[in-house]
Design an enzyme around this catalytic site. Structure first.
Site, mmCIF file in Angstrom:
data_model
loop_
_atom_site.group_PDB
_atom_site.id
_atom_site.type_symbol
_atom_site.label_atom_id
_atom_site.label_comp_id
_atom_site.label_asym_id
_atom_site.label_seq_id
_atom_site.Cartn_x
_atom_site.Cartn_y
_atom_site.Cartn_z
ATOM 1 N N LEU A 192 -17.401 -20.996 -20.589
ATOM 2 C CA LEU A 192 -17.797 -21.769 -21.772
ATOM 3 C C LEU A 192 -17.189 -21.218 -23.051
ATOM 4 O O LEU A 192 -16.988 -21.944 -24.020
ATOM 5 C CB LEU A 192 -19.323 -21.767 -21.909
ATOM 6 N N ASP A 242 -23.377 -9.957 -37.808
ATOM 7 C CA ASP A 242 -22.151 -10.598 -37.319
ATOM 8 C C ASP A 242 -22.293 -12.113 -37.344
ATOM 9 O O ASP A 242 -21.885 -12.807 -36.406
ATOM 10 C CB ASP A 242 -21.827 -10.112 -35.905
ATOM 11 N N GLY A 295 -16.695 -10.188 -23.916
ATOM 12 C CA GLY A 295 -16.484 -10.699 -22.573
ATOM 13 C C GLY A 295 -16.508 -12.213 -22.585
ATOM 14 O O GLY A 295 -16.034 -12.841 -23.529
ATOM 15 N N LYS A 333 -23.913 -14.737 -20.283
ATOM 16 C CA LYS A 333 -22.921 -13.901 -20.978
ATOM 17 C C LYS A 333 -22.685 -12.647 -20.158
ATOM 18 O O LYS A 333 -23.626 -11.931 -19.810
ATOM 19 C CB LYS A 333 -23.407 -13.534 -22.383
ATOM 20 N N GLY A 357 -15.181 -13.897 -26.075
ATOM 21 C CA GLY A 357 -15.167 -13.091 -27.294
ATOM 22 C C GLY A 357 -14.828 -11.660 -26.970
ATOM 23 O O GLY A 357 -14.436 -11.335 -25.837
ATOM 24 N N GLY A 358 -14.992 -10.785 -27.961
ATOM 25 C CA GLY A 358 -14.674 -9.391 -27.756
ATOM 26 C C GLY A 358 -15.580 -8.733 -26.733
ATOM 27 O O GLY A 358 -15.213 -7.740 -26.100
#
Length: 374
Positions: free
Chosen positions: A85, A210, A91, A107, A88-89
């Site tokens: 889907l 973030d 995974g 995730k 990112g950094g």
């Protein structure tokens, strides 16, 4: 005569005891029946919430359900490419189909080492204590070797970054065309509500650290939810000396980048950048033909405060579709949020109050739209 009287008294006493015992058994039966009925109601309520993970739960990690790693591996097609889907950094995020057609997002943090373990533990712990409609719902977690998994509700429309900035040639609208003016203001309001909960209603306050469009997820109805709490902190200014500089270029507040000073106003700065993206359809930092990076704040600030120029720099997808008075209000709010001096920025609760009046009632605000002329 006296003997008969004694026998009668004993008979009456025995009868009363029998009645009392029967009554006690009746009360016990009623109590057990009520407990079972309440338990049934509780189960039905859980089912209504859509949390159907009970068959897959193998234990508890604090307040978080621990799910069998093999179950999630199978549900994602062995973490197959077709189920990815996002990435990112940390995974990748995979779509997973569990039994009973329950679809979730998983995730997978593949990085080994102390930092990855810390972020995994941090996110699991923080989200376990947070329940808000504008913050992603964590359903469980799993761990095997270096692979750490966190299970979330599925957000069908992906990230705000994808909706605003990524072309999609295969299906549906792309580059912001699915988001009209009112939908963008609704998303801005949703994000403000999520942040306001973290800053004002969590004790101690949670600083996301973030906030960015890739960490704002959209469900099937484009309701926005904050995600990715791996580097979020709960002690803010109290432990500044121990906080490692983290974040994403373009969203990091100047005082944090230069001096390591981190407060809730750092999130407000990042929020202002997100609002600028919604207004202008540009990324926070865009590459120019020269090696220099082009900051959205540097480029837009002179024009955001000029009412004659502002309408011309709005994202072409929504240009000329809004009440100009509302456009000026949102631009002024964004300018305040991205001020270089943290003390000049508003609290997120003040931003929230200013936005509610610009979002239609049907989308969660208080704005009454005039019906079209007949």
């Amino acid at each position: 005569m006296e003997a008969r009287t004694r026998i009668g008294v004993l008979a009456v006493a025995g009868f009363c005891s029998a009645v009392l015992i029967a009554a006690l058994f009746s009360l016990l039966w009623l109590w057990i029946h009520r407990q079972r009925r309440n338990a049934g109601k509780s189960k039905r309520k859980d089912a209504e919430k859509g949390i159907g993970l009970a068959p897959f739960v193998t234990g508890k990690k604090g307040c978080v359900s621990v799910i069998d790693f093999k179950v999630l591996e199978k549900a994602t097609g062995n973490f197959g490419e077709s189920n990815v889907l996002g990435e990112g950094g940390f995974g990748r995020v995979y779509k997973a189909l569990l039994d009973d057609n329950l679809v979730v997002a998983v995730k997978k943090l593949d990085c080994s080492g102390f930092q990855a373990d810390t972020e995994f533990e941090n996110e699991v712990n923080i989200l376990s204590g947070i329940h808000h409609p504008n913050i992603i719902c964590q359903l469980g977690c799993s761990s095997e070797g270096d692979s750490k998994l966190i299970v979330y509700e599925l957000m069908e429309n992906g990230s705000l970054e994808t909706q605003l900035h990524v072309e999609n040639d295969d299906a549906g609208p792309s580059r912001g065309s699915a988001l009209n003016w009112h939908m963008r203001m609704k998303i801005a309001l949703d994000v403000a509500r999520g942040l306001e909960y973290l800053h004002e209603h969590c004790h101690p306050a949670v600083i996301h650290r973030d906030l960015k469009t890739s960490n704002i997820l959209l469900d099937a109805n484009f309701n926005a939810k904050l995600a990715d709490f791996g580097i979020a902190i709960t002690d803010g200014t109290q432990n500044n000396n121990k906080i490692k500089l983290s974040g994403t270029l373009g969203y990091v507040a100047p005082e944090y980048l230069l001096h390591g000073k981190l407060t809730e106003k750092s999130d407000v700065y990042a929020y202002g950048i997100v609002v600028l993206e919604l207004l202008l359809g540009r990324r926070p930092v865009e590459k120019r033909p020269t090696p220099q990076s082009h900051s959205i704040v540097t480029w837009a600030m002179p024009q955001l405060t000029d009412r004659s120029k502002l309408p011309n720099i709005v994202d072409p997808v929504i240009r000329n579709t809004m009440d100009l008075k509302h456009l000026y209000q949102v631009a002024a709010m964004a300018v305040l949020c991205v001020q270089g001096e943290a003390s000049y920025r508003p609290l997120i609760k003040d931003v929230l109050h200013s936005l509610i009046a610009l979002v239609p009632i049907e989308l969660g605000g208080t704005l009454r739209l005039n019906p079209p002329p007949q």
